[in-house]
Write a protein that holds these residues in place. Structure first.
Motif, PDB file in Angstrom:
ATOM      1  N   ILE A   7     141.866  84.109   8.296  1.00 57.49           N
ATOM      2  CA  ILE A   7     141.105  84.342   9.525  1.00 57.49           C
ATOM      3  C   ILE A   7     140.855  83.000  10.197  1.00 57.49           C
ATOM      4  O   ILE A   7     140.706  81.973   9.516  1.00 57.49           O
ATOM      5  N   CYS A   8     140.816  83.004  11.530  1.00 54.33           N
ATOM      6  CA  CYS A   8     140.465  81.794  12.265  1.00 54.33           C
ATOM      7  C   CYS A   8     139.752  82.185  13.555  1.00 54.33           C
ATOM      8  O   CYS A   8     139.959  83.267  14.090  1.00 54.33           O
ATOM      9  N   GLN A   9     138.924  81.291  14.040  1.00 51.94           N
ATOM     10  CA  GLN A   9     138.182  81.511  15.285  1.00 51.94           C
ATOM     11  C   GLN A   9     139.081  81.212  16.470  1.00 51.94           C
ATOM     12  O   GLN A   9     139.797  80.206  16.492  1.00 51.94           O
ATOM     13  N   ILE A  10     139.045  82.102  17.465  1.00 54.11           N
ATOM     14  CA  ILE A  10     139.797  81.902  18.706  1.00 54.11           C
ATOM     15  C   ILE A  10     138.845  81.497  19.828  1.00 54.11           C
ATOM     16  O   ILE A  10     139.065  80.515  20.518  1.00 54.11           O
ATOM     17  N   THR A  11     137.773  82.272  20.023  1.00 49.13           N
ATOM     18  CA  THR A  11     136.727  81.955  20.998  1.00 49.13           C
ATOM     19  C   THR A  11     135.383  82.091  20.289  1.00 49.13           C
ATOM     20  O   THR A  11     135.338  82.343  19.088  1.00 49.13           O
ATOM     21  N   SER A  12     134.301  81.983  21.033  1.00 49.39           N
ATOM     22  CA  SER A  12     132.982  82.095  20.409  1.00 49.39           C
ATOM     23  C   SER A  12     132.699  83.497  19.885  1.00 49.39           C
ATOM     24  O   SER A  12     131.796  83.691  19.083  1.00 49.39           O
ATOM     25  N   THR A  13     133.485  84.491  20.310  1.00 44.66           N
ATOM     26  CA  THR A  13     133.268  85.869  19.856  1.00 44.66           C
ATOM     27  C   THR A  13     134.541  86.546  19.340  1.00 44.66           C
ATOM     28  O   THR A  13     134.521  87.736  19.031  1.00 44.66           O
ATOM     29  N   GLU A  14     135.655  85.806  19.241  1.00 41.88           N
ATOM     30  CA  GLU A  14     136.910  86.431  18.827  1.00 41.88           C
ATOM     31  C   GLU A  14     137.558  85.646  17.697  1.00 41.88           C
ATOM     32  O   GLU A  14     137.536  84.423  17.680  1.00 41.88           O
ATOM     33  N   VAL A  15     138.140  86.397  16.742  1.00 37.36           N
ATOM     34  CA  VAL A  15     138.883  85.806  15.642  1.00 37.36           C
ATOM     35  C   VAL A  15     140.276  86.419  15.595  1.00 37.36           C
ATOM     36  O   VAL A  15     140.521  87.480  16.174  1.00 37.36           O
ATOM     37  N   ALA A  16     141.182  85.747  14.898  1.00 34.99           N
ATOM     38  CA  ALA A  16     142.507  86.281  14.611  1.00 34.99           C
ATOM     39  C   ALA A  16     142.615  86.402  13.093  1.00 34.99           C
ATOM     40  O   ALA A  16     142.183  85.511  12.361  1.00 34.99           O
ATOM     41  N   VAL A  17     143.169  87.529  12.639  1.00 36.90           N
ATOM     42  CA  VAL A  17     143.282  87.808  11.216  1.00 36.90           C
ATOM     43  C   VAL A  17     144.763  88.004  10.884  1.00 36.90           C
ATOM     44  O   VAL A  17     145.463  88.760  11.573  1.00 36.90           O
ATOM     45  N   SER A  18     145.231  87.337   9.833  1.00 30.98           N
ATOM     46  CA  SER A  18     146.611  87.540   9.382  1.00 30.98           C
ATOM     47  C   SER A  18     146.635  88.708   8.404  1.00 30.98           C
ATOM     48  O   SER A  18     145.859  88.768   7.461  1.00 30.98           O
ATOM     49  N   LEU A  19     147.536  89.670   8.676  1.00 30.18           N
ATOM     50  CA  LEU A  19     147.672  90.888   7.867  1.00 30.18           C
ATOM     51  C   LEU A  19     149.125  91.024   7.439  1.00 30.18           C
ATOM     52  O   LEU A  19     149.915  91.661   8.130  1.00 30.18           O
ATOM     53  N   ASN A  20     149.490  90.422   6.338  1.00 27.78           N
ATOM     54  CA  ASN A  20     150.883  90.437   5.872  1.00 27.78           C
ATOM     55  C   ASN A  20     151.824  90.018   6.986  1.00 27.78           C
ATOM     56  O   ASN A  20     152.043  88.846   7.173  1.00 27.78           O
ATOM     57  N   SER A  21     152.384  90.931   7.761  1.00 29.54           N
ATOM     58  CA  SER A  21     153.343  90.545   8.809  1.00 29.54           C
ATOM     59  C   SER A  21     152.826  90.874  10.211  1.00 29.54           C
ATOM     60  O   SER A  21     153.600  91.144  11.118  1.00 29.54           O
ATOM     61  N   GLU A  22     151.514  90.819  10.386  1.00 31.02           N
ATOM     62  CA  GLU A  22     150.894  91.049  11.698  1.00 31.02           C
ATOM     63  C   GLU A  22     149.754  90.068  11.912  1.00 31.02           C
ATOM     64  O   GLU A  22     149.206  89.526  10.963  1.00 31.02           O
ATOM     65  N   VAL A  23     149.386  89.882  13.163  1.00 30.88           N
ATOM     66  CA  VAL A  23     148.161  89.166  13.515  1.00 30.88           C
ATOM     67  C   VAL A  23     147.321  90.127  14.344  1.00 30.88           C
ATOM     68  O   VAL A  23     147.787  90.685  15.338  1.00 30.88           O
ATOM     69  N   GLN A  24     146.082  90.379  13.890  1.00 27.95           N
ATOM     70  CA  GLN A  24     145.147  91.283  14.557  1.00 27.95           C
ATOM     71  C   GLN A  24     144.003  90.462  15.136  1.00 27.95           C
ATOM     72  O   GLN A  24     143.392  89.654  14.434  1.00 27.95           O
ATOM     73  N   PHE A  25     143.706  90.641  16.415  1.00 26.07           N
ATOM     74  CA  PHE A  25     142.563  89.985  17.049  1.00 26.07           C
ATOM     75  C   PHE A  25     141.374  90.928  16.984  1.00 26.07           C
ATOM     76  O   PHE A  25     141.515  92.134  17.245  1.00 26.07           O
ATOM     77  N   ILE A  26     140.212  90.381  16.627  1.00 25.13           N
ATOM     78  CA  ILE A  26     138.989  91.167  16.493  1.00 25.13           C
ATOM     79  C   ILE A  26     137.865  90.411  17.186  1.00 25.13           C
ATOM     80  O   ILE A  26     137.708  89.203  16.993  1.00 25.13           O
ATOM     81  N   SER A  27     137.081  91.137  17.992  1.00 24.47           N
ATOM     82  CA  SER A  27     135.961  90.533  18.708  1.00 24.47           C
ATOM     83  C   SER A  27     134.639  91.081  18.194  1.00 24.47           C
ATOM     84  O   SER A  27     134.580  92.202  17.682  1.00 24.47           O
ATOM     85  N   VAL A  28     133.597  90.290  18.374  1.00 26.82           N
ATOM     86  CA  VAL A  28     132.235  90.754  18.112  1.00 26.82           C
ATOM     87  C   VAL A  28     131.634  91.119  19.454  1.00 26.82           C
ATOM     88  O   VAL A  28     131.573  90.294  20.363  1.00 26.82           O
ATOM     89  N   SER A  29     131.227  92.384  19.585  1.00 26.90           N
ATOM     90  CA  SER A  29     130.632  92.864  20.831  1.00 26.90           C
ATOM     91  C   SER A  29     129.463  93.770  20.502  1.00 26.90           C
ATOM     92  O   SER A  29     129.621  94.764  19.784  1.00 26.90           O
ATOM     93  N   ASN A  30     128.289  93.414  20.987  1.00 29.40           N
ATOM     94  CA  ASN A  30     127.067  94.191  20.727  1.00 29.40           C
ATOM     95  C   ASN A  30     126.856  94.446  19.245  1.00 29.40           C
ATOM     96  O   ASN A  30     126.509  95.551  18.831  1.00 29.40           O
ATOM     97  N   GLY A  31     127.088  93.433  18.425  1.00 30.19           N
ATOM     98  CA  GLY A  31     126.856  93.544  16.996  1.00 30.19           C
ATOM     99  C   GLY A  31     127.909  94.330  16.238  1.00 30.19           C
ATOM    100  O   GLY A  31     127.729  94.620  15.052  1.00 30.19           O
ATOM    101  N   LYS A  32     129.003  94.676  16.873  1.00 30.71           N
ATOM    102  CA  LYS A  32     130.082  95.445  16.237  1.00 30.71           C
ATOM    103  C   LYS A  32     131.374  94.644  16.249  1.00 30.71           C
ATOM    104  O   LYS A  32     131.579  93.780  17.105  1.00 30.71           O
ATOM    105  N   LEU A  33     132.259  94.976  15.322  1.00 33.24           N
ATOM    106  CA  LEU A  33     133.593  94.397  15.307  1.00 33.24           C
ATOM    107  C   LEU A  33     134.521  95.334  16.061  1.00 33.24           C
ATOM    108  O   LEU A  33     134.583  96.528  15.765  1.00 33.24           O
ATOM    109  N   VAL A  34     135.233  94.806  17.042  1.00 29.70           N
ATOM    110  CA  VAL A  34     136.107  95.611  17.892  1.00 29.70           C
ATOM    111  C   VAL A  34     137.529  95.061  17.779  1.00 29.70           C
ATOM    112  O   VAL A  34     137.783  93.897  18.108  1.00 29.70           O
TER     113      VAL A  34
END
Length: 195
Positions: free
Chosen positions: A72-99
């Motif tokens: 996992i790595c930070q992209i912005t103050s509210t977004e991260v990128a996660v490595s998933l075997n052969s994919e990269v998934q971006f996930i954001s924190v919005s209103n206390g939830k992971l999106v």
């Protein structure tokens, strides 16, 4: 900072990140990222989850991911990128939830991911790759067929990439002994390696 300075651990705390939907599986925290808000996001490789921790390190929410998250790595103050075997998934924190947001496929396995100023660095098997944030391969920065490339990190100035590797013993397809820390420039030039 004095390189000979001795650091002493004054205290240690352990926190449980297990949640009821983990079932009987154990947790394997494969990556961790701290956001400027003080929230911490961890990847749980065995349970295929990304978990958001509050400032007291309690799991406040999570999201399931399609494969085992390895980095996992930070992209912005509210977004991260996660490595998933052969994919990269971006996930954001919005209103206390992971999106979950956009994702892209990789033509290789990924074991770690790092980011600096719009550039993604992804390790896979025996190489380190450079990608754009939209998933376009820029180039293969480093490759060594005798070593498994594991983790990578970029220094704050963005001019050095640190890579950990382990020697591959092909006869048994196992890893042993000779681990290395490699320092590369951002164009992939080997600066130094430590055994």
């Amino acid at each position: 900072m004095n390189p000979d300075h001795v650091m002493t651990v004054k205290s240690k705390c352990e926190y449980m990140v297990r949640i009821s939907s983990d079932g009987n599986q154990t947790n394997r925290i494969s990556g961790i990222c701290c956001l400027p808000s003080g929230q911490v996001i961890v990847t749980d490789e065995i349970n295929r989850k990304v978990k958001l921790l509050d400032q007291h390190y309690n799991v406040c929410t999570h999201c399931d991911v399609s494969n085992n998250p390895s980095g996992i790595c930070q992209i912005t103050s509210t977004e991260v990128a996660v490595s998933l075997n052969s994919e990269v998934q971006f996930i954001s924190v919005s209103n206390g939830k992971l999106v979950k947001g956009r994702k892209f496929k990789l033509p290789h396995d990924a074991s770690c991911i790092a980011h600096h100023q719009g550039v993604l660095y992804v390790t896979g098997l025996n190489a380190l790759y450079q990608y754009t944030l939209t998933g376009s391969l820029v180039k293969k920065l480093y490759e060594d067929n005798n070593y498994r490339v594991w983790k990578c990190a970029v220094n704050p100035a963005g001019d050095r990439i640190y890579v950990t590797t382990s020697e591959i013993f092909w006869a048994h397809l196992t890893l042993h002994g000779k681990d290395r820390l490699i320092t590369l420039s951002t164009d992939g030039t080997l600066i130094i390696h430590f055994l």
